[in-house]
Design a protein around this motif. Sequence first.
Motif, PDB file in Angstrom:
ATOM      1  N   GLN B  39       0.902  -1.341  -0.140  1.00 10.56           N
ATOM      2  CA  GLN B  39      -0.228   0.040   0.078  1.00 10.56           C
ATOM      3  C   GLN B  39       0.812   1.090  -0.014  1.00 10.56           C
ATOM      4  OE1 GLN B  39      -2.682  -0.837   3.192  1.00 10.56           O
ATOM      5  NE2 GLN B  39      -4.293  -1.271   1.925  1.00 10.56           N
ATOM      6  N   ASP B  40       2.015   1.269   0.759  1.00 11.84           N
ATOM      7  CA  ASP B  40       2.871   2.247   0.812  1.00 11.84           C
ATOM      8  C   ASP B  40       3.570   2.401  -0.564  1.00 11.84           C
ATOM      9  OD1 ASP B  40       2.133   2.814   3.285  1.00 11.84           O
ATOM     10  OD2 ASP B  40       3.914   2.029   4.297  1.00 11.84           O
ATOM     11  N   THR B  41       4.041   1.348  -1.150  1.00 11.34           N
ATOM     12  CA  THR B  41       4.725   1.318  -2.418  1.00 11.34           C
ATOM     13  C   THR B  41       3.931   1.893  -3.685  1.00 11.34           C
ATOM     14  OG1 THR B  41       5.951  -0.610  -1.493  1.00 11.34           O
ATOM     15  CG2 THR B  41       6.403   0.075  -3.698  1.00 11.34           C
ATOM     16  N   VAL B  42       2.795   1.544  -3.800  1.00 11.11           N
ATOM     17  CA  VAL B  42       1.770   1.761  -5.142  1.00 11.11           C
ATOM     18  C   VAL B  42       1.902   3.274  -5.110  1.00 11.11           C
ATOM     19  CG1 VAL B  42      -0.592   1.811  -5.910  1.00 11.11           C
ATOM     20  CG2 VAL B  42       0.551  -0.133  -4.912  1.00 11.11           C
ATOM     21  N   PRO B  43       1.808   4.144  -4.305  1.00  8.06           N
ATOM     22  CA  PRO B  43       1.559   5.562  -4.552  1.00  8.06           C
ATOM     23  C   PRO B  43       3.010   6.081  -5.039  1.00  8.06           C
ATOM     24  CG  PRO B  43       0.949   5.495  -2.487  1.00  8.06           C
ATOM     25  CD  PRO B  43       1.257   4.034  -2.984  1.00  8.06           C
ATOM     26  N   LEU B  44       4.175   5.518  -4.295  1.00  7.53           N
ATOM     27  CA  LEU B  44       5.471   5.774  -4.808  1.00  7.53           C
ATOM     28  C   LEU B  44       5.817   5.439  -6.135  1.00  7.53           C
ATOM     29  CD1 LEU B  44       7.997   6.749  -3.187  1.00  7.53           C
ATOM     30  CD2 LEU B  44       8.817   4.359  -3.014  1.00  7.53           C
ATOM     31  N   LEU B  45       5.492   4.148  -6.508  1.00  8.35           N
ATOM     32  CA  LEU B  45       5.808   3.740  -7.893  1.00  8.35           C
ATOM     33  C   LEU B  45       4.811   4.457  -8.827  1.00  8.35           C
ATOM     34  CD1 LEU B  45       5.337  -0.175  -7.531  1.00  8.35           C
ATOM     35  CD2 LEU B  45       7.366   1.298  -8.026  1.00  8.35           C
ATOM     36  N   ARG B  50       4.786   8.572 -13.209  1.00 12.70           N
ATOM     37  CA  ARG B  50       4.618  10.055 -13.534  1.00 12.70           C
ATOM     38  C   ARG B  50       6.014  10.881 -13.782  1.00 12.70           C
ATOM     39  NH1 ARG B  50       0.847  10.416 -10.153  1.00 12.70           N
ATOM     40  NH2 ARG B  50       2.052  11.447  -8.498  1.00 12.70           N
ATOM     41  N   SER B  51       6.985  10.940 -12.750  1.00  8.96           N
ATOM     42  CA  SER B  51       8.341  11.524 -13.053  1.00  8.96           C
ATOM     43  C   SER B  51       9.036  11.136 -14.213  1.00  8.96           C
ATOM     44  CB  SER B  51       9.037  11.008 -11.855  1.00  8.96           C
ATOM     45  OG  SER B  51       8.665  11.630 -10.880  1.00  8.96           O
TER      46      SER B  51
END
Lengths: 126, 222
Positions: B39-45, B50-51
């Motif tokens: 759950q923490d990794t998905v937004p990071l990925l 996006r970057s």
Amino acid sequence: MALKFLVVDDSVTMRRIVANSLKTIGHDHFVEAGDGREALAKLSTDDTINFVITDWNMPDVSGLELVKAIRSNDKFGTIPILMVTTRGLKEDIVEALQAKVNNYVVKPFTPQILKEKIEQIISSAV
Amino acid sequence: MDQKISMENIFQKLGDLKSFFIYGQKLIPILQKILDFMQDTVPLLENVNRSIQESTSKMPKAALQINSVTNATEVATTEILDIVDGMAVDVQGMQSKLESLKEKIGDDDIASLLALVVKIQERMMNITISLQVQDITAQQLSSVNHLIQSIQEKLGGLLTELDNKENDELTVDDHQFPRDAAFNADARYDKNTNSQELVDSLVADNLTKASQAEIDKLFAKQ
């Protein structure tokens, strides 16, 4: 012997510098070409050209391809060729010599080096 | 007797089931941690994705800017060469006037002025020689442009695979990039004579070999 040079380089700056260097060492007759294709067209139509100074890295027809095309041509196959290029690796030099360039100059060059190499080519041709 | 064996089997199965539940109880916190981590990794990925998309879409602009730098330096170099050529004509005029003056007057000062003129001519030639740096840096910049284009192609392919769809912004269009000029990635503005010395030794070696080949050919005929 009056020499008429064909200066082949895709860089306007380099053509100009080679031309200025030729004038400095006493050669006023030259024509220019922007790549190998244009050079071959000029050689086909101008019988008075008797010396080629060419760069290696050019679009469409490179300097090395130009040398090979000249050497395989019956009409102007024996014309002296001096390659003036940024390529200073041993394998590049060997490849150019195998393609039968008469001599080779690494950029940046001085008019003195150009003069020395032209004289070497002319004296070995006599 | 058969009934006893069946009961032993049932107890064995129940024992296995108990072990499984105990193992499951131990596994639940680990699964929870994996879930939290994902759950923490998905937004990071998504952020990374996006970057990469943003960076990739900016690459053609960077390549065009590099190309405009090359064009600007070529124009500036041509202007400098024009000025140097103009000066050369003026200096040559000055030289011939000084020479005729020297013939008429024969002054030592004029001789020293003529020596100065020669020095100026040499310095002007040195300016011209140094301007070869423009061609050499143009080749280096073309090499950078080629790298940028390759990276955009790789990233575009990667993002298309991740999204499982074609993204127009990331598709490499040849027209977005400047024309791929011929270049030598190893081009260097280096005034040391090592490369020319290597050339001279290889040319000399080549000439010697050629001469030997000619001699061998001659003897073969006899």
